[in-house]
Structures are given as C-alpha cells and as structure tokens.
Design a protein around this motif. Structure first.
Motif, PDB file in Angstrom:
ATOM      1  N   LEU A 123       0.830  -1.215   0.000  1.00  0.00           N
ATOM      2  CA  LEU A 123       0.000   0.000   0.000  1.00  0.00           C
ATOM      3  C   LEU A 123       0.862   1.262   0.000  1.00  0.00           C
ATOM      4  O   LEU A 123       0.525   2.244  -0.672  1.00  0.00           O
ATOM      5  N   LEU A 124       1.962   1.239   0.734  1.00  0.00           N
ATOM      6  CA  LEU A 124       2.877   2.386   0.716  1.00  0.00           C
ATOM      7  C   LEU A 124       3.419   2.620  -0.688  1.00  0.00           C
ATOM      8  O   LEU A 124       3.509   3.763  -1.153  1.00  0.00           O
ATOM      9  N   ALA A 125       3.768   1.533  -1.380  1.00  0.00           N
ATOM     10  CA  ALA A 125       4.297   1.655  -2.744  1.00  0.00           C
ATOM     11  C   ALA A 125       3.247   2.207  -3.697  1.00  0.00           C
ATOM     12  O   ALA A 125       3.555   3.053  -4.553  1.00  0.00           O
ATOM     13  N   MET A 126       2.023   1.743  -3.571  1.00  0.00           N
ATOM     14  CA  MET A 126       0.961   2.226  -4.459  1.00  0.00           C
ATOM     15  C   MET A 126       0.662   3.703  -4.200  1.00  0.00           C
ATOM     16  O   MET A 126       0.489   4.481  -5.136  1.00  0.00           O
ATOM     17  N   TRP A 127       0.630   4.088  -2.931  1.00  0.00           N
ATOM     18  CA  TRP A 127       0.383   5.490  -2.591  1.00  0.00           C
ATOM     19  C   TRP A 127       1.511   6.374  -3.116  1.00  0.00           C
ATOM     20  O   TRP A 127       1.267   7.430  -3.699  1.00  0.00           O
ATOM     21  N   ALA A 128       2.744   5.936  -2.944  1.00  0.00           N
ATOM     22  CA  ALA A 128       3.884   6.708  -3.443  1.00  0.00           C
ATOM     23  C   ALA A 128       3.801   6.861  -4.961  1.00  0.00           C
ATOM     24  O   ALA A 128       4.071   7.945  -5.499  1.00  0.00           O
ATOM     25  N   ALA A 129       3.410   5.800  -5.648  1.00  0.00           N
ATOM     26  CA  ALA A 129       3.260   5.874  -7.106  1.00  0.00           C
ATOM     27  C   ALA A 129       2.162   6.869  -7.489  1.00  0.00           C
ATOM     28  O   ALA A 129       2.313   7.633  -8.451  1.00  0.00           O
ATOM     29  N   ASP A 130       1.072   6.881  -6.738  1.00  0.00           N
ATOM     30  CA  ASP A 130       0.006   7.849  -7.005  1.00  0.00           C
ATOM     31  C   ASP A 130       0.510   9.280  -6.829  1.00  0.00           C
ATOM     32  O   ASP A 130       0.211  10.158  -7.640  1.00  0.00           O
ATOM     33  N   CYS A 131       1.280   9.512  -5.774  1.00  0.00           N
ATOM     34  CA  CYS A 131       1.831  10.853  -5.518  1.00  0.00           C
ATOM     35  C   CYS A 131       2.726  11.283  -6.677  1.00  0.00           C
ATOM     36  O   CYS A 131       2.628  12.417  -7.175  1.00  0.00           O
ATOM     37  N   ALA A 137      10.999   0.867   2.311  1.00  0.00           N
ATOM     38  CA  ALA A 137       9.632   1.398   2.425  1.00  0.00           C
ATOM     39  C   ALA A 137       9.602   2.887   2.752  1.00  0.00           C
ATOM     40  O   ALA A 137       8.686   3.598   2.329  1.00  0.00           O
ATOM     41  N   ALA A 138      10.588   3.380   3.474  1.00  0.00           N
ATOM     42  CA  ALA A 138      10.599   4.787   3.877  1.00  0.00           C
ATOM     43  C   ALA A 138      10.748   5.754   2.711  1.00  0.00           C
ATOM     44  O   ALA A 138      10.568   6.964   2.892  1.00  0.00           O
ATOM     45  N   HIS A 139      11.022   5.250   1.523  1.00  0.00           N
ATOM     46  CA  HIS A 139      11.052   6.124   0.344  1.00  0.00           C
ATOM     47  C   HIS A 139       9.661   6.662   0.003  1.00  0.00           C
ATOM     48  O   HIS A 139       9.530   7.569  -0.806  1.00  0.00           O
ATOM     49  N   GLU A 140       8.639   6.101   0.622  1.00  0.00           N
ATOM     50  CA  GLU A 140       7.270   6.559   0.362  1.00  0.00           C
ATOM     51  C   GLU A 140       7.161   8.056   0.601  1.00  0.00           C
ATOM     52  O   GLU A 140       6.539   8.782  -0.163  1.00  0.00           O
ATOM     53  N   LEU A 141       7.794   8.535   1.643  1.00  0.00           N
ATOM     54  CA  LEU A 141       7.716   9.958   1.970  1.00  0.00           C
ATOM     55  C   LEU A 141       8.528  10.796   0.994  1.00  0.00           C
ATOM     56  O   LEU A 141       8.175  11.934   0.715  1.00  0.00           O
ATOM     57  N   GLY A 142       9.583  10.233   0.452  1.00  0.00           N
ATOM     58  CA  GLY A 142      10.355  10.942  -0.562  1.00  0.00           C
ATOM     59  C   GLY A 142       9.537  11.216  -1.799  1.00  0.00           C
ATOM     60  O   GLY A 142       9.589  12.315  -2.365  1.00  0.00           O
ATOM     61  N   ALA A 143       8.761  10.223  -2.229  1.00  0.00           N
ATOM     62  CA  ALA A 143       7.904  10.427  -3.405  1.00  0.00           C
ATOM     63  C   ALA A 143       6.929  11.564  -3.151  1.00  0.00           C
ATOM     64  O   ALA A 143       6.731  12.443  -4.004  1.00  0.00           O
ATOM     65  N   ALA A 144       6.324  11.567  -1.980  1.00  0.00           N
ATOM     66  CA  ALA A 144       5.351  12.612  -1.648  1.00  0.00           C
ATOM     67  C   ALA A 144       6.016  13.982  -1.547  1.00  0.00           C
ATOM     68  O   ALA A 144       5.509  14.976  -2.074  1.00  0.00           O
TER      69      ALA A 144
END
Length: 175
Positions: A31-39, A112-119
C-alpha cells in the motif's frame, strides 16, 4: 536546494519488513508503494512536458506498482528508480522534482521509507510549477490531495512519518 538526504539516520522499525526485523507487514508495504506511485504520477506531467520522449520516470512509477502487485522483484523496481533519478539530473524545477518523485516511488519496494520521498518531491514539483506568489499554496494543495489518497490501513503510519520527518523533507508536509 536544502538537504538531499530525506531518510532518517536511524531507520524506523515500522518501515522495515517483519522479515528484516521490523514491524511492517507485506500488505502495508504494498500500500505504501501504491500510494507513493500515485503521488509521483500526480505531478509526472511536469516532467513529461519538459521531456515528452523520455519514459524513464513513468516506467519507474509503473514498475513500482508492478512490484506492489507482486509481478516483479524489488531489484527491478529499484533499477528503474535509478533511471528516473538519472532523467532528473540535468533538469531544474518542477520537471526535476517530478522525476525524483518517480524515482522515490519506484524505490519503496527496496526501502519502504522512500514513500515519503515520493510525496515530498511531488509537493516540491507542485511548488516549483506555481508562480512565486502561489508556490506555498500549491504545495499545501498537493499535500492535502496526497492525504486524501491515503488508504485507511496506512493513513496514521504515513501521517506520523510526515510529522517525524517533516524537517528532513523540506517542511513539505506543513499543510
């Protein structure tokens, strides 16, 4: 430009998979990966306007999602992240930040913490695309949009991560 290191020195166990000694479950990791991709995809048009023939950032986003669906290895997605970052190097402003957002999104399978980088990079892209007078408002609008996209299962985790790492991420999450 500010700090380029947006990962904390000490890794948060909530963003380390159970297999590696953390508490992150696979479903939440996906879910974190999908959200990051959406961002990242939300601001990708800034890159594609500057470089319409360069598909590296779009491919990185697509491969980040493919990893989340279990279709490819994290190493394949991480390689695509590197290519998206390379696409950004000689650019400035919104296009550069959009490509970096794509690279961060593709790297979530690996860390996984790259999620915030994408955002954060997506917010920077939105700010850079706006006029100087509208930059802060554009960033806040992007931040709010991102928050509406958060799946309920990871919402509190991400919001807490934003609070904890906001200063590392150029205060992008002051929205």
């Amino acid at each position: 430009m500010g700090k380029l290191v947006i990962l904390p020195k000490i890794r948060d166990p909530r963003f380390i998979t159970v297999r590696r000694g953390g508490t992150l479950q696979d479903d939440d990791h996906r879910l974190l990966a999908m959200w990051a991709a959406d961002c990242a995809e939300h601001v990708l048009h800034h890159f594609e306007q500057a470089r319409p023939k360069d598909d590296r950032p779009r491919r990185a986003i697509d491969l980040g999602r493919a990893w989340a669906r279990g279709e490819i290895s994290w190493a394949e997605a991480r390689t695509a992240a590197g290519h998206a970052n390379a696409a950004a190097r000689d650019l400035r402003g919104a296009a550069r930040n959009a490509a970096y957002a794509a690279g961060q999104a593709a790297a979530v399978g690996h860390v996984a913490a790259h999620e915030l980088g994408a955002a954060a990079y997506a917010i920077r892209a939105a700010r850079a695309a706006a006029t100087e007078d509208d930059s802060v408002a554009a960033g806040r609008l992007e931040c709010r949009w991102q928050r509406t996209q958060l799946p309920p299962e990871i919402r509190e985790l991400v919001l807490d991560d934003q609070r904890l790492r906001n200063s590392l991420c150029w205060f992008a999450f002051d929205c």
